[in-house]
Design a protein around this motif. Structure first.
Motif, PDB file in Angstrom:
ATOM      1  N   GLY A 157       0.793  -1.231   0.000  1.00  0.00           N
ATOM      2  CA  GLY A 157       0.000   0.000   0.000  1.00  0.00           C
ATOM      3  C   GLY A 157       0.820   1.273   0.000  1.00  0.00           C
ATOM      4  O   GLY A 157       0.277   2.367   0.024  1.00  0.00           O
ATOM      5  N   LYS A 216       4.229   1.511  -4.441  1.00  0.00           N
ATOM      6  CA  LYS A 216       5.280   0.978  -5.318  1.00  0.00           C
ATOM      7  C   LYS A 216       4.726   0.625  -6.697  1.00  0.00           C
ATOM      8  O   LYS A 216       5.280   1.023  -7.718  1.00  0.00           O
ATOM      9  N   SER A 217       3.635  -0.145  -6.715  1.00  0.00           N
ATOM     10  CA  SER A 217       3.047  -0.546  -8.008  1.00  0.00           C
ATOM     11  C   SER A 217       2.538   0.673  -8.767  1.00  0.00           C
ATOM     12  O   SER A 217       2.706   0.771  -9.983  1.00  0.00           O
ATOM     13  N   THR A 218       1.927   1.591  -8.042  1.00  0.00           N
ATOM     14  CA  THR A 218       1.408   2.803  -8.684  1.00  0.00           C
ATOM     15  C   THR A 218       2.542   3.558  -9.375  1.00  0.00           C
ATOM     16  O   THR A 218       2.388   4.034 -10.509  1.00  0.00           O
TER      17      THR A 218
END
Ligand code: ADP
Ligand code: MG
Length: 250
Positions: free
Chosen positions: A37, A40-42
């Motif tokens: 949350g 990182k992926s964003t």
């Protein structure tokens, strides 16, 4: 190769990236770590045009992601131009998302033939080389469901490499794998790093970050808490948040 300056990203009213500033030099491997949350992926998705940033600057190899600068004005790129930028970036996700109805070889040749209009013979020859490289030279004709998770992930890496990207993004590439399959995938990534590929790797594999990473960036709550040489950040973090995170994953 990648430059982020005060990058902000919100979903609705929730700000997920709160001013990310970082640089990745050509040939560098940057490992991005941090709790679930933290954004990182964003951040990877913004680099790869899957999300649009709300503020700040983000560029890959000197070109703004999704925009062209003319004088002091920004023009949004057309769809075709965005597609052009995207072909220069390879991405590997946690879940191996191979096309299930295509063989390993067909998965790898699909984009070069369809997007880059490579001649079929040349694309197939290149795909076979890539399969050798990821240790699957004998599985060209296998379908994804005939391959282990680790093998599928190595095909996914070969598929990304087939477009000859200048940057590779990995989003927890080994998190969905059985433990005994993780090593082969990390070995392929390590080889790629040795070959000089620029890589951003989101991972919980601290051994990989320490041994292969040129830099490690610790993110929490949408900000970079600290970054630097992996041996320093991972063994002697300056911030309590980093220390607390590491004590849970190491
Ligand atoms: P990480 O990869 O570090 O676990 P993410 O980038 O996936 O973090 O998510 C950061 C935050 O953004 C999380 O709170 C998540 O719920 C939220 N988020 C991610 N994608 C979306 C989306 N498409 N819409 C709304 N919120 C999202
Ligand atoms: Mg994630």
């Amino acid at each position: 190769m990648v430059e982020a300056l005060e990058v902000h990203k919100s979903y609705g009213r929730v700000e997920v990236l709160k001013g990310i500033t970082l640089k990745v030099m050509p040939g560098e491997v940057m490992c991005l770590i941090g709790p679930s949350g933290s954004g990182k992926s964003t951040f990877l998705r913004c680099i790869n045009h899957l999300e649009k940033i709300n503020a700040g600057r983000l560029s890959v190899d000197g070109a703004l992601v999704g925009y062209r600068e003319r004088g002091d004005r920004l023009h949004e790129l057309r769809e075709r131009e965005v597609a052009g930028q995207r072909t220069e970036i390879g991405m590997v996700f946690q879940r191996f998302n191979l096309f299930p109805h295509m063989t390993a070889l067909e998965n790898i040749t699909e984009a070069p033939i369809r997007v880059k209009r490579e001649p079929k013979d040349a694309a197939r020859a290149h795909a076979r080389e890539l399969l050798e490289k990821v240790g699957l030279g004998d599985r060209a004709g296998a379908y994804p469901n005939q391959l282990s998770g680790g093998q599928q992930q190595r095909v996914a890496i070969a598929r990304a490499l087939a477009m000859q990207p200048k940057l590779m993004l990995f989003d927890e590439p080994t998190s969905a794998l059985d433990p005994e399959l993780v090593g082969d995938v990390l070995a392929v990534m390590r080889q790629l790093a040795d070959d000089g590929m620029t890589m951003i790797v989101v991972t919980h594999e601290m051994g990989f970050a320490r041994e292969v990473g040129d830099a490690v960036v610790f993110m929490d709550g949408g900000v970079v808490v600290e970054s630097g040489d992996p041996r320093e950040v991972l063994t002697d973090p300056r911030h309590e948040r980093t220390r607390s995170f590491l004590s849970k994953v190491l």
